[in-house]
Design a protein around this motif. Structure first.
Motif, PDB file in Angstrom:
ATOM      1  N   LEU A 169      37.198  86.985  21.065  1.00 21.80           N
ATOM      2  CA  LEU A 169      38.816  86.580  20.966  1.00 21.80           C
ATOM      3  C   LEU A 169      39.256  86.493  22.346  1.00 21.80           C
ATOM      4  O   LEU A 169      40.342  86.188  22.629  1.00 21.80           O
ATOM      5  CB  LEU A 169      39.542  87.627  20.311  1.00 21.80           C
ATOM      6  N   GLY A 170      38.194  86.164  23.406  1.00 19.46           N
ATOM      7  CA  GLY A 170      38.692  85.925  24.618  1.00 19.46           C
ATOM      8  C   GLY A 170      38.199  84.810  25.284  1.00 19.46           C
ATOM      9  O   GLY A 170      38.416  84.544  26.399  1.00 19.46           O
ATOM     10  N   ASP A 182      58.422  85.606  26.484  1.00 15.80           N
ATOM     11  CA  ASP A 182      57.644  84.768  26.210  1.00 15.80           C
ATOM     12  C   ASP A 182      56.264  84.620  27.163  1.00 15.80           C
ATOM     13  O   ASP A 182      55.505  83.832  27.180  1.00 15.80           O
ATOM     14  CB  ASP A 182      58.308  83.477  27.048  1.00 15.80           C
ATOM     15  N   ARG A 183      56.081  85.700  27.516  1.00 19.71           N
ATOM     16  CA  ARG A 183      54.744  86.090  28.376  1.00 19.71           C
ATOM     17  C   ARG A 183      54.380  84.748  29.450  1.00 19.71           C
ATOM     18  O   ARG A 183      53.074  84.522  29.663  1.00 19.71           O
ATOM     19  CB  ARG A 183      53.497  86.082  27.450  1.00 19.71           C
ATOM     20  N   VAL A 184      55.429  84.387  30.022  1.00 20.16           N
ATOM     21  CA  VAL A 184      55.167  83.232  31.089  1.00 20.16           C
ATOM     22  C   VAL A 184      54.470  83.804  32.231  1.00 20.16           C
ATOM     23  O   VAL A 184      53.581  82.964  32.787  1.00 20.16           O
ATOM     24  CB  VAL A 184      56.500  82.836  31.673  1.00 20.16           C
ATOM     25  N   ALA A 235      46.684  83.813  33.768  1.00 18.11           N
ATOM     26  CA  ALA A 235      45.220  83.876  32.932  1.00 18.11           C
ATOM     27  C   ALA A 235      45.011  82.396  33.035  1.00 18.11           C
ATOM     28  O   ALA A 235      43.576  82.174  33.236  1.00 18.11           O
ATOM     29  CB  ALA A 235      45.697  83.886  31.543  1.00 18.11           C
ATOM     30  N   GLN A 236      45.881  81.185  32.953  1.00 17.49           N
ATOM     31  CA  GLN A 236      45.250  79.930  33.191  1.00 17.49           C
ATOM     32  C   GLN A 236      44.505  79.812  34.524  1.00 17.49           C
ATOM     33  O   GLN A 236      43.469  78.827  34.526  1.00 17.49           O
ATOM     34  CB  GLN A 236      46.491  78.997  33.234  1.00 17.49           C
ATOM     35  N   PHE A 290      57.597  84.266  17.965  1.00 16.98           N
ATOM     36  CA  PHE A 290      57.623  84.704  19.171  1.00 16.98           C
ATOM     37  C   PHE A 290      58.840  84.623  20.017  1.00 16.98           C
ATOM     38  O   PHE A 290      59.598  85.309  20.686  1.00 16.98           O
ATOM     39  CB  PHE A 290      56.380  84.441  20.196  1.00 16.98           C
ATOM     40  N   PRO A 328      43.718  83.553  24.009  1.00 16.94           N
ATOM     41  CA  PRO A 328      43.919  83.653  25.437  1.00 16.94           C
ATOM     42  C   PRO A 328      45.187  82.683  25.988  1.00 16.94           C
ATOM     43  O   PRO A 328      45.138  81.395  25.480  1.00 16.94           O
ATOM     44  CB  PRO A 328      42.777  83.605  26.109  1.00 16.94           C
ATOM     45  N   VAL A 329      45.811  82.916  26.975  1.00 15.69           N
ATOM     46  CA  VAL A 329      46.998  82.073  27.240  1.00 15.69           C
ATOM     47  C   VAL A 329      47.776  81.907  26.074  1.00 15.69           C
ATOM     48  O   VAL A 329      48.042  82.800  25.361  1.00 15.69           O
ATOM     49  CB  VAL A 329      46.602  80.919  28.067  1.00 15.69           C
ATOM     50  N   TYR A 330      47.970  80.595  25.984  1.00 16.46           N
ATOM     51  CA  TYR A 330      48.740  80.280  24.403  1.00 16.46           C
ATOM     52  C   TYR A 330      47.837  79.254  23.746  1.00 16.46           C
ATOM     53  O   TYR A 330      47.987  78.278  23.008  1.00 16.46           O
ATOM     54  CB  TYR A 330      49.797  79.710  24.646  1.00 16.46           C
ATOM     55  N   TYR A 331      46.467  79.552  23.809  1.00 17.26           N
ATOM     56  CA  TYR A 331      45.557  78.614  23.369  1.00 17.26           C
ATOM     57  C   TYR A 331      45.253  78.598  21.787  1.00 17.26           C
ATOM     58  O   TYR A 331      44.515  77.809  21.549  1.00 17.26           O
ATOM     59  CB  TYR A 331      44.068  78.627  24.251  1.00 17.26           C
ATOM     60  N   PHE A 334      41.028  88.814  28.441  1.00 20.47           N
ATOM     61  CA  PHE A 334      41.930  87.748  27.810  1.00 20.47           C
ATOM     62  C   PHE A 334      42.323  88.053  26.293  1.00 20.47           C
ATOM     63  O   PHE A 334      43.265  87.230  25.862  1.00 20.47           O
ATOM     64  CB  PHE A 334      41.297  86.106  28.041  1.00 20.47           C
ATOM     65  N   GLU A 369      53.614  74.952  26.068  1.00 20.87           N
ATOM     66  CA  GLU A 369      53.359  75.718  24.757  1.00 20.87           C
ATOM     67  C   GLU A 369      53.473  74.921  23.526  1.00 20.87           C
ATOM     68  O   GLU A 369      52.874  75.103  22.387  1.00 20.87           O
ATOM     69  CB  GLU A 369      53.917  77.115  24.673  1.00 20.87           C
ATOM     70  N   ASN A 407      50.592  84.518  31.327  1.00 16.25           N
ATOM     71  CA  ASN A 407      49.888  83.286  30.906  1.00 16.25           C
ATOM     72  C   ASN A 407      49.584  82.314  32.241  1.00 16.25           C
ATOM     73  O   ASN A 407      48.429  81.872  32.407  1.00 16.25           O
ATOM     74  CB  ASN A 407      50.643  82.347  30.106  1.00 16.25           C
ATOM     75  N   LEU A 456      41.148  81.542  34.214  1.00 17.78           N
ATOM     76  CA  LEU A 456      40.109  80.796  33.471  1.00 17.78           C
ATOM     77  C   LEU A 456      39.828  79.598  34.164  1.00 17.78           C
ATOM     78  O   LEU A 456      38.775  78.665  33.712  1.00 17.78           O
ATOM     79  CB  LEU A 456      40.843  80.355  32.344  1.00 17.78           C
ATOM     80  N   PRO A 510      48.392  87.924  26.498  1.00 19.73           N
ATOM     81  CA  PRO A 510      49.816  87.878  26.222  1.00 19.73           C
ATOM     82  C   PRO A 510      50.320  89.221  25.871  1.00 19.73           C
ATOM     83  O   PRO A 510      50.596  89.197  24.468  1.00 19.73           O
ATOM     84  CB  PRO A 510      50.091  86.678  25.312  1.00 19.73           C
ATOM     85  N   ARG A 516      58.406  72.343  26.603  1.00 17.73           N
ATOM     86  CA  ARG A 516      57.596  73.715  26.989  1.00 17.73           C
ATOM     87  C   ARG A 516      55.949  73.047  26.823  1.00 17.73           C
ATOM     88  O   ARG A 516      55.597  72.591  25.832  1.00 17.73           O
ATOM     89  CB  ARG A 516      57.730  74.781  26.134  1.00 17.73           C
ATOM     90  N   ARG A 525      47.666  87.049  18.823  1.00 22.87           N
ATOM     91  CA  ARG A 525      48.953  86.685  19.080  1.00 22.87           C
ATOM     92  C   ARG A 525      49.237  85.389  19.964  1.00 22.87           C
ATOM     93  O   ARG A 525      49.975  85.349  21.197  1.00 22.87           O
ATOM     94  CB  ARG A 525      49.482  88.153  20.177  1.00 22.87           C
TER      95      ARG A 525
END
Lengths: 322, 494
Positions: free
Chosen positions: A180-181, B450-452, B458-459, A283, A270-273, B281, A79, B455, B462, B228, A77, A267
């Motif tokens: 946070l964005g 999993d917020r697939v 958003a990618q 999660f 942004p995205v999973y950054y 975001f 992530e 996300n 961005l 997410p 993954r 959480r």
């Protein structure tokens, strides 16, 4: 030693037994060992068992051994790679900042000045307050739209359409920084809040360490004409290095295992950054129902922390002054 | 069910209790409306239709002494709902000899609490989830009997609720869905009128064109999340479905990597670029509500709860908020997920009289759903339409005679009082669910958790990935998740 209610012979025998170091030592260690086994050992064994099975939130029976499947699935993954990178970044940067700031604060607090008690109280406050409460307050302070920090920056003409002297504002013409964005700003915000939270612990540890330095050593340095920086780097820090190592160790373990700051602030977005391994474990394991994969993610921290612990403890032992 | 052989309680006391409820609600509603109306000429009339009595009386029996029913559910977005629900459940318990307790927790704590209860093998009798209940399918009771009984008593269940409680692959009813919440577009009419859309956007293209003008000319962005969290997931899916794409097909084969989904992702990136700001975001589930209430957003995709809050905080500002149905895509598809669902699950550790009491309560709640809908201020829509005829149709009130439906005349002070009608009366036609057009399987729920999808969107917004790259990455993740659950026998398309 007199034990009421026991006959003389038994009493003597008991006193004899309690006088034996080989018995008394293990006996006094026993509560700590039971505590560690129950609250650390058992969950660790359970996590390992989970990670090698296919347990889910709905079915926690360990009847299906899947080997390393969970590890191979999560490694694939995107992530995971990001969470691992972020965890290392989060730990290293926050620890560097914490140690530098804690040393500075401890140095200041070891001096006598007016209002010292108030300053000490304020410094200890972030540690004393519940972490959830603290991070929620930061969530408001860093709000994308209504951040009071942004408001102050706008008032100072450092942000927003109206800059100083008719020029563009130094921090940009947008009305908000969106703490946070935006990817880098978000990670910086997460680290900043974590440093704010953990700083008191390291400060108190280092302050205690500074008080252990013999006064005559410092007096001798002064007589020899050592200035502030030389005293700090060549006398104080080498002498407190073993304790500083413990502060770093505590800090790294608490940071690597922490999910409260990231969970409450971003959480992982942004995205999973800003995702770190503990939050991603939560999660996947709890919100996604895959306890097995959640456990596997959490276990990635184990070798990392083990190596760090061994290194820091060895460093502390080597630099111990006898 | 087992309790059918037990003696029935007095019909008289039952009817008396219902009448008392009706009267109490009528008085409460009257007071509420009096407070809301003030002296405004356009305000709705002070009198309001009573809540009709129970649609179908469910046989109720005395349970063995000591029977407990412990309900755990979220703190409802509309506080009045909890104020009504708790005594409603407890009074039912008093009538049938069941000790009922109701605990409310934060939405975010539902999954951790249920997970802990299942692992411990003890805890609440029933837990009300609002989404992705199928993740717990292995640890909860088969509720086929109570679902079939409800359909026999109340008629067909709306599809979006069925999809959240039934798994076709295993032919199992793993939950009981008693309600759902429409997710219309909430727009600021004053702003949209200034850019030539007085009735708000009706297509995704309208949203792009009108939203861009509002942001550029009036400095107000639109607010679809790219974070997410739940609302961002729902917005992303609404766009994908309306562009003709989906995560899976009817047979549960993964179909995310399609030209339609790529087109939808590109659209979202353009929509962000032209109509929004970076704040999306960083959003959480409350952010778009807060933005709308603060007058900082021209359009959001949400339930009516944000509007209800605004009505109480600033009635004049709420007059500018109107609603549109799901937006239509480029080829005429019109879909949006429900905002949430009310889904009860009963863990496997619940047995005997406690289990039977839980099932009986589900039927009792469903039979009285007109009160649930009313006390949620029309937030909860019924899973069984027959239980709340007042919502959709003209009805006869014993106190006030013939009354327009609640959607024709909002009993909670909307101005104009039919502003909910257009968007909400058609919601059943466009509402979907996680996994649409396939089932809301555990795999579909996990993709959500999993917020697939958010996300992925958003990618691209961005600028970190192209739409093709983001969709391909999401596909790989989704295939892995589907394979896991397919191996367990809960997902089709083998």
């Amino acid at each position: 030693m007199r034990v009421p209610g026991l006959r003389g012979g038994v009493r003597v025998q008991l006193r004899y037994l309690l006088d034996r170091e080989g018995l008394l030592g293990p006996l006094m260690l026993l509560p700590a060992i039971i505590y560690i086994l129950a609250l650390v050992g058992f969950p660790l064994v359970l996590a390992i068992a989970y990670s090698l099975s296919d347990v889910t939130a709905g079915d926690t029976s360990l009847d299906n051994f899947v080997g390393l499947d969970n590890f191979s699935r999560i490694i694939k993954r995107p992530e995971f790679r990001r969470a691992l990178q972020n965890t290392i970044l989060f730990v290293v940067v926050s620890q560097v900042l914490i140690i530098v700031l804690a040393t500075t604060l401890a140095q200041i607090l070891s001096q006598d000045f007016r209002g010292k008690a108030v300053v000490r109280f304020l410094i200890i406050l972030p540690w004393a307050a519940p972490i959830a409460l603290g991070t929620i307050a930061w969530l408001w302070l860093l709000d994308s739209e209504f951040s009071p920090i942004d408001l102050i920056l706008r008032e100072l003409h450092l942000l927003g359409p109206a800059g100083l002297l008719g020029r563009d504002a130094i921090l940009g013409t947008d009305t908000n920084l969106v703490w946070l964005g935006r990817e880098r700003l978000t990670m910086a915000s997460v680290i900043m809040v974590h440093v704010w939270r953990l700083l008191p612990l390291s400060t108190v540890i280092l302050l205690a360490a500074l008080t252990t330095i013999p006064r005559d050593v410092l007096d001798q340095a002064e007589v020899d004409g050592a200035g502030f920086w030389r005293t700090l780097f060549q006398i104080k820090i080498p002498l407190i290095l073993p304790i500083m190592g413990i502060a770093i160790l505590f800090g790294m373990i608490l940071t690597a295992g922490d999910m409260a700051v990231v969970y409450n602030l971003t959480r992982g977005g942004p995205v999973y950054y800003t995702q770190v391994l503990p939050t991603w474990s939560f999660f996947i394991g709890i919100e996604g129902g895959s306890l097995a994969q959640g456990a596997a993610v959490a276990l990635f921290l184990l070798p990392l922390l083990l190596v760090v612990t061994i290194l820091v403890l060895r460093l502390a032992r080597r630099s111990e002054v006898t | 069910m087992a309790q059918e052989n037990k003696p029935r309680r007095s019909i008289f006391s039952w009817a008396l209790r219902k009448a008392a409820w009706g009267l109490a609600l009528t008085v409460a509603t009257g007071l509420l409306l009096l407070a809301a109306c003030g002296d405004d000429e356009e305000a709705p009339p002070a009198e309001t239709p009573e809540v009709a009595p129970t649609v179908v009386e469910v046989p109720v029996e005395e349970f063995p002494p000591g029977t407990e029913l412990k309900l755990l559910q979220w703190s409802h977005f509309v506080p009045q709902y909890d104020k009504w629900f708790d005594p409603f459940a407890e009074e039912w318990g008093d009538d049938v000899g069941v000790d009922v307790t109701v605990d409310h927790i934060n939405l975010a704590d539902l999954f951790p609490t249920l997970t802990a209860a299942l692992a411990a093998g003890e805890g609440p009798t029933m837990i009300e989830l609002i989404i992705a209940a199928s993740l717990f399918v292995e640890g909860v009771q088969d509720l086929t009997d109570v679902n079939e009984e409800a359909q026999r008593l109340f008629g067909p269940q709306i599809d979006t609720c069925t999809a959240n409680s039934y798994l076709p692959t295993t032919d199992t009813w793993f939950a009981f869905c008693h309600g759902w919440v429409p997710d219309p577009g909430d727009y600021n009419k004053a702003l949209w009128s200034q850019v030539g859309f007085p009735d708000g956007p009706s297509t995704w293209d309208d949203l792009l064109v009108g939203g861009a003008r509002i942001r550029d000319e009036l400095n107000v962005p639109i607010g679809l999340g790219l974070s997410p969290e739940i609302d961002s997931e729902m917005a992303a899916r609404a766009i994908i479905w309306s562009y003709g794409g989906s995560v899976q097909d009817e047979n549960e084969c993964v179909t995310i990597n399609s030209p339609e989904v790529i087109e939808a992702v590109e659209y979202m990136a353009e929509l962000f670029d032209k109509t929004m700001t970076d704040e999306v975001f960083a959003w959480n589930a409350a952010s778009n509500n807060q933005g709308l209430i603060a007058g900082e957003l021209s359009y959001i995709l949400n339930s009516i709860s944000a509007y209800r809050s605004l009505q109480k905080i600033d009635p004049a500002a709420s007059d500018d908020i109107f609603f549109v149905p799901a937006l239509t895509g480029p080829r005429g598809d019109q879909h949006a997920s429900a905002h949430v669902w009310q889904i009860y699950v009963i863990p496997n550790y619940v047995t005997g009289a406690e289990l039977e009491a839980a099932k009986a309560f589900l039927l009792h709640l469903t039979a009285n759903y007109n009160q649930a809908t009313f006390n949620s201020e029309l937030y909860n829509f019924p899973a069984f339409k027959s239980t709340v005829p007042q919502l959709y149709e003209t009805f006869e009130s014993t106190q006030f005679g013939e009354q327009p439906s609640w959607l024709d005349r909002d009993p909670f002070g909307s101005r104009p009082n039919d502003k909910l009608k257009e968007a909400l009366s058609t919601a059943e036609d466009w509402v979907t669910y996680l996994g649409f057009p396939g089932p809301s399987s555990p795999a579909a729920s996990r993709v959500y958790a999993d917020r697939v999808i958010s996300n992925m969107m958003a990618q691209v917004a961005l600028g970190d990935k192209t739409a093709e790259e983001a969709v391909a990455e999401a596909e790989a993740t989704i295939e892995e998740i589907f394979d896991e659950w397919r191996d367990k026998g809960y997902v089709g398309c083998t």
